[in-house]
Design a protein around this motif. Sequence first.
Motif, PDB file in Angstrom:
ATOM      1  N   PHE A 194     -31.144  14.708  18.343  1.00 49.01           N
ATOM      2  CA  PHE A 194     -31.104  15.837  17.410  1.00 49.01           C
ATOM      3  C   PHE A 194     -29.958  15.649  16.430  1.00 49.01           C
ATOM      4  CE2 PHE A 194     -30.583  20.029  15.697  1.00 49.01           C
ATOM      5  CZ  PHE A 194     -31.851  20.593  15.735  1.00 49.01           C
ATOM      6  N   HIS A 195     -30.296  15.771  15.156  1.00 46.45           N
ATOM      7  CA  HIS A 195     -29.346  15.563  14.063  1.00 46.45           C
ATOM      8  C   HIS A 195     -28.753  16.905  13.633  1.00 46.45           C
ATOM      9  CE1 HIS A 195     -27.570  14.438  10.303  1.00 46.45           C
ATOM     10  NE2 HIS A 195     -28.222  13.291  10.181  1.00 46.45           N
ATOM     11  N   HIS A 196     -27.428  17.037  13.761  1.00 46.27           N
ATOM     12  CA  HIS A 196     -26.747  18.206  13.179  1.00 46.27           C
ATOM     13  C   HIS A 196     -26.690  17.964  11.669  1.00 46.27           C
ATOM     14  CE1 HIS A 196     -22.989  15.881  12.469  1.00 46.27           C
ATOM     15  NE2 HIS A 196     -23.443  15.189  13.510  1.00 46.27           N
ATOM     16  N   HIS A 197     -27.501  18.667  10.925  1.00 48.19           N
ATOM     17  CA  HIS A 197     -27.704  18.324   9.518  1.00 48.19           C
ATOM     18  C   HIS A 197     -27.149  19.405   8.606  1.00 48.19           C
ATOM     19  CE1 HIS A 197     -29.769  16.784   5.936  1.00 48.19           C
ATOM     20  NE2 HIS A 197     -29.981  15.674   6.623  1.00 48.19           N
ATOM     21  N   ALA A 198     -26.607  18.981   7.468  1.00 46.44           N
ATOM     22  CA  ALA A 198     -26.108  19.927   6.480  1.00 46.44           C
ATOM     23  C   ALA A 198     -27.209  20.895   6.058  1.00 46.44           C
ATOM     24  CB  ALA A 198     -25.574  19.184   5.254  1.00 46.44           C
ATOM     25  N   CYS A 199     -26.809  22.135   5.827  1.00 54.28           N
ATOM     26  CA  CYS A 199     -27.714  23.190   5.337  1.00 54.28           C
ATOM     27  C   CYS A 199     -28.752  23.609   6.364  1.00 54.28           C
ATOM     28  CB  CYS A 199     -28.386  22.771   4.041  1.00 54.28           C
ATOM     29  SG  CYS A 199     -27.231  22.432   2.697  1.00 54.28           S
ATOM     30  N   THR A 200     -28.451  23.411   7.653  1.00 55.28           N
ATOM     31  CA  THR A 200     -29.353  23.857   8.710  1.00 55.28           C
ATOM     32  C   THR A 200     -28.575  24.757   9.667  1.00 55.28           C
ATOM     33  OG1 THR A 200     -28.941  22.131  10.370  1.00 55.28           O
ATOM     34  CG2 THR A 200     -30.451  21.583   8.558  1.00 55.28           C
ATOM     35  N   TYR A 201     -29.297  25.273  10.665  1.00 57.46           N
ATOM     36  CA  TYR A 201     -28.654  26.175  11.619  1.00 57.46           C
ATOM     37  C   TYR A 201     -27.911  25.439  12.728  1.00 57.46           C
ATOM     38  CZ  TYR A 201     -30.864  30.170   9.419  1.00 57.46           C
ATOM     39  OH  TYR A 201     -31.241  31.138   8.514  1.00 57.46           O
ATOM     40  N   VAL A 202     -27.966  24.115  12.732  1.00 55.62           N
ATOM     41  CA  VAL A 202     -27.138  23.316  13.655  1.00 55.62           C
ATOM     42  C   VAL A 202     -26.346  22.366  12.771  1.00 55.62           C
ATOM     43  CG1 VAL A 202     -27.085  21.814  15.671  1.00 55.62           C
ATOM     44  CG2 VAL A 202     -28.927  23.501  15.431  1.00 55.62           C
ATOM     45  N   GLU A 203     -25.165  22.782  12.361  1.00 58.36           N
ATOM     46  CA  GLU A 203     -24.397  22.049  11.365  1.00 58.36           C
ATOM     47  C   GLU A 203     -22.914  21.951  11.721  1.00 58.36           C
ATOM     48  OE1 GLU A 203     -23.539  22.148   6.520  1.00 58.36           O
ATOM     49  OE2 GLU A 203     -24.621  23.793   7.462  1.00 58.36           O
ATOM     50  N   THR A 204     -22.291  23.079  12.025  1.00 62.03           N
ATOM     51  CA  THR A 204     -20.848  23.095  12.266  1.00 62.03           C
ATOM     52  C   THR A 204     -20.542  22.642  13.691  1.00 62.03           C
ATOM     53  OG1 THR A 204     -20.801  25.357  13.124  1.00 62.03           O
ATOM     54  CG2 THR A 204     -20.687  25.085  10.714  1.00 62.03           C
ATOM     55  N   PRO A 205     -19.285  22.272  13.965  1.00 58.78           N
ATOM     56  CA  PRO A 205     -18.936  21.892  15.343  1.00 58.78           C
ATOM     57  C   PRO A 205     -19.286  22.965  16.367  1.00 58.78           C
ATOM     58  CG  PRO A 205     -17.199  21.200  13.852  1.00 58.78           C
ATOM     59  CD  PRO A 205     -18.158  22.020  13.033  1.00 58.78           C
ATOM     60  N   GLU A 206     -19.076  24.216  16.023  1.00 61.97           N
ATOM     61  CA  GLU A 206     -19.386  25.303  16.954  1.00 61.97           C
ATOM     62  C   GLU A 206     -20.892  25.409  17.196  1.00 61.97           C
ATOM     63  OE1 GLU A 206     -15.553  25.452  15.300  1.00 61.97           O
ATOM     64  OE2 GLU A 206     -17.466  25.582  14.199  1.00 61.97           O
ATOM     65  N   GLU A 207     -21.681  25.185  16.143  1.00 60.43           N
ATOM     66  CA  GLU A 207     -23.131  25.214  16.316  1.00 60.43           C
ATOM     67  C   GLU A 207     -23.621  24.024  17.121  1.00 60.43           C
ATOM     68  OE1 GLU A 207     -24.215  27.731  12.245  1.00 60.43           O
ATOM     69  OE2 GLU A 207     -24.009  25.533  12.163  1.00 60.43           O
ATOM     70  N   ILE A 208     -22.974  22.882  16.954  1.00 61.51           N
ATOM     71  CA  ILE A 208     -23.322  21.719  17.779  1.00 61.51           C
ATOM     72  C   ILE A 208     -23.041  22.022  19.249  1.00 61.51           C
ATOM     73  CG2 ILE A 208     -22.799  19.301  18.266  1.00 61.51           C
ATOM     74  CD1 ILE A 208     -22.103  19.022  15.251  1.00 61.51           C
ATOM     75  N   ASP A 209     -21.891  22.630  19.535  1.00 58.19           N
ATOM     76  CA  ASP A 209     -21.577  23.020  20.909  1.00 58.19           C
ATOM     77  C   ASP A 209     -22.670  23.921  21.481  1.00 58.19           C
ATOM     78  OD1 ASP A 209     -19.118  21.680  21.070  1.00 58.19           O
ATOM     79  OD2 ASP A 209     -17.973  23.413  20.387  1.00 58.19           O
ATOM     80  N   ARG A 210     -23.059  24.922  20.701  1.00 59.97           N
ATOM     81  CA  ARG A 210     -24.079  25.876  21.163  1.00 59.97           C
ATOM     82  C   ARG A 210     -25.408  25.155  21.402  1.00 59.97           C
ATOM     83  NH1 ARG A 210     -24.575  31.634  20.573  1.00 59.97           N
ATOM     84  NH2 ARG A 210     -26.421  32.241  21.769  1.00 59.97           N
ATOM     85  N   PHE A 211     -25.772  24.243  20.509  1.00 60.56           N
ATOM     86  CA  PHE A 211     -27.013  23.498  20.678  1.00 60.56           C
ATOM     87  C   PHE A 211     -26.984  22.684  21.971  1.00 60.56           C
ATOM     88  CE2 PHE A 211     -29.256  19.487  20.393  1.00 60.56           C
ATOM     89  CZ  PHE A 211     -30.546  19.914  20.130  1.00 60.56           C
ATOM     90  N   LEU A 212     -25.910  21.960  22.204  1.00 61.63           N
ATOM     91  CA  LEU A 212     -25.836  21.101  23.387  1.00 61.63           C
ATOM     92  C   LEU A 212     -25.830  21.926  24.669  1.00 61.63           C
ATOM     93  CD1 LEU A 212     -23.298  18.420  22.103  1.00 61.63           C
ATOM     94  CD2 LEU A 212     -25.783  18.195  22.339  1.00 61.63           C
ATOM     95  N   ASP A 213     -25.243  23.122  24.617  1.00 62.47           N
ATOM     96  CA  ASP A 213     -25.251  23.996  25.786  1.00 62.47           C
ATOM     97  C   ASP A 213     -26.642  24.551  26.061  1.00 62.47           C
ATOM     98  OD1 ASP A 213     -22.548  23.659  26.244  1.00 62.47           O
ATOM     99  OD2 ASP A 213     -21.953  25.506  25.213  1.00 62.47           O
ATOM    100  N   SER A 214     -27.490  24.592  25.017  1.00 66.85           N
ATOM    101  CA  SER A 214     -28.786  25.263  25.122  1.00 66.85           C
ATOM    102  C   SER A 214     -29.946  24.312  25.378  1.00 66.85           C
ATOM    103  CB  SER A 214     -29.072  26.043  23.832  1.00 66.85           C
ATOM    104  OG  SER A 214     -28.038  26.968  23.544  1.00 66.85           O
ATOM    105  N   THR A 215     -29.716  22.998  25.278  1.00 64.64           N
ATOM    106  CA  THR A 215     -30.810  22.030  25.387  1.00 64.64           C
ATOM    107  C   THR A 215     -30.373  20.833  26.229  1.00 64.64           C
ATOM    108  OG1 THR A 215     -30.239  20.593  23.507  1.00 64.64           O
ATOM    109  CG2 THR A 215     -31.419  22.646  22.994  1.00 64.64           C
ATOM    110  N   ASP A 216     -31.336  19.958  26.516  1.00 64.89           N
ATOM    111  CA  ASP A 216     -31.019  18.711  27.223  1.00 64.89           C
ATOM    112  C   ASP A 216     -31.212  17.501  26.320  1.00 64.89           C
ATOM    113  OD1 ASP A 216     -33.770  18.501  27.006  1.00 64.89           O
ATOM    114  OD2 ASP A 216     -34.106  17.997  29.120  1.00 64.89           O
ATOM    115  N   VAL A 217     -31.262  17.720  25.012  1.00 60.03           N
ATOM    116  CA  VAL A 217     -31.534  16.656  24.051  1.00 60.03           C
ATOM    117  C   VAL A 217     -30.223  16.031  23.577  1.00 60.03           C
ATOM    118  CG1 VAL A 217     -32.536  16.146  21.781  1.00 60.03           C
ATOM    119  CG2 VAL A 217     -33.681  17.733  23.330  1.00 60.03           C
ATOM    120  N   GLY A 218     -30.235  14.697  23.421  1.00 61.22           N
ATOM    121  CA  GLY A 218     -29.048  14.001  22.943  1.00 61.22           C
ATOM    122  C   GLY A 218     -28.753  14.299  21.479  1.00 61.22           C
TER     123      GLY A 218
END
Length: 301
Positions: free
Chosen positions: A160-184
Motif C-alpha cells: 500500500f502506497h501512502h500517496h500525496a493527496c489521499t487519505y493515507v498520506e501523513t505519518p500519523e495516517e500511515i500509523d493508523r493504516f498499519l494498525d488497521s490492516t495486515d498489508v505491507g
Amino acid sequence: MIEVAGAPVSFGVFDLGGSAGGQLPGADEVCSTLSAHGYTGVDLGPLGFLGRGAGLRERLSRYGLSLAGGWIDLPFSDPSAFPASLPVLAEALDIFGEGRAENHELLPLPTLADSGSELRRAHPGGHPDVALDSQGWDTLARNVAVAAAMVRDRGFEPTFHHHACTYVETPEEIDRFLDSTDVGLTLDTGHLILAGGDPVEGLQRWGSRINHVHIKDARVDVLRGVVEGKGGMRDVWAGKAFVPLGQGDLEVDTFMAGLIGGGYEGWLVVEQDTIPAPGDDPGLIEQHHAINRNVLRKWIP
C-alpha cells in the motif's frame, strides 16, 4: 536481495495524457532507457502501456526487465464507489499475471493506493480538517482487506502506497493504516517528505512492514511553496520538485544505509515524477536515469 527498477512516471505523468505538456515516450523507449542504464525492473504504468499477454512478455524479455509493481488507486474510503472499482483491480491483476516471470526471484507487487478526494487533492501534504473519521477508517480497512484478498488469490502480495493527496498520506495516517490492516507498506521518500515526514525515520518507524520502496529525491523549498500556495500535485510535478538523487534534500546515503542495514529485500523503484515541458532538453530524462542508477551503484551494483 534488492533490485533496482524504473517507472514510466519518471518519463512523464502519463495520467495527465495530452495535457502533460511535452512529448511522452512509448513503451519501447521507456524500457530501452531503463535497460541501457542497468535497471532490471519496470513498474506497470497505465494499464496496457507495456502491452498485454504475449506482447507484454516479449517486450519485458527483449529488454531484460521484470515487472516490479504498479500503482492501482481505488476509492477505499467510499462505501458505494469501491465495489464498482473492483474490475479495475481485476484487470490490473490480469496484467500482472500475464507479465509474471516464473524464473525471477522477486515477484511484482500490486501497489494499492487510496483515490483520495477533491478536498485532499486541494491540500497536498495533508490537512487535519480534511481527514477520515473513525467510520471512514473502518470503511477503508474493510475495503483494503477485500482488495488484498483479491491480490493474494492471484498469487501476489499486496503493498500500500501512502500517496500525496489521499487519505493515507501523513505519518500519523500511515500509523493508523498499519494498525488497521495486515498489508505491507510502500515507503515513498518523496511523498513522505511532502507530507512532513522523514524517510530515514520512516525506515525505523515502519521497517517491519515495508515491503516495497519508491525512492525519489525532492526539493523541500518547492514542496513547501506548493503547500503554502495551496497548489496541487500538478504544481509539484511542473515545479520540478522531484530531482535526480543527490540533488535534493533526501539524505540518500543515510537512507540507503538504513534500508540495507535493516535487512530490506525487494524492489527499489526509482521514481522521479515529472511533467516534460515544451523546450526541455530531449536528452534530460535519459541523463537523469543514468545519474539515479549511478548514485545507487554504491549500494546495489
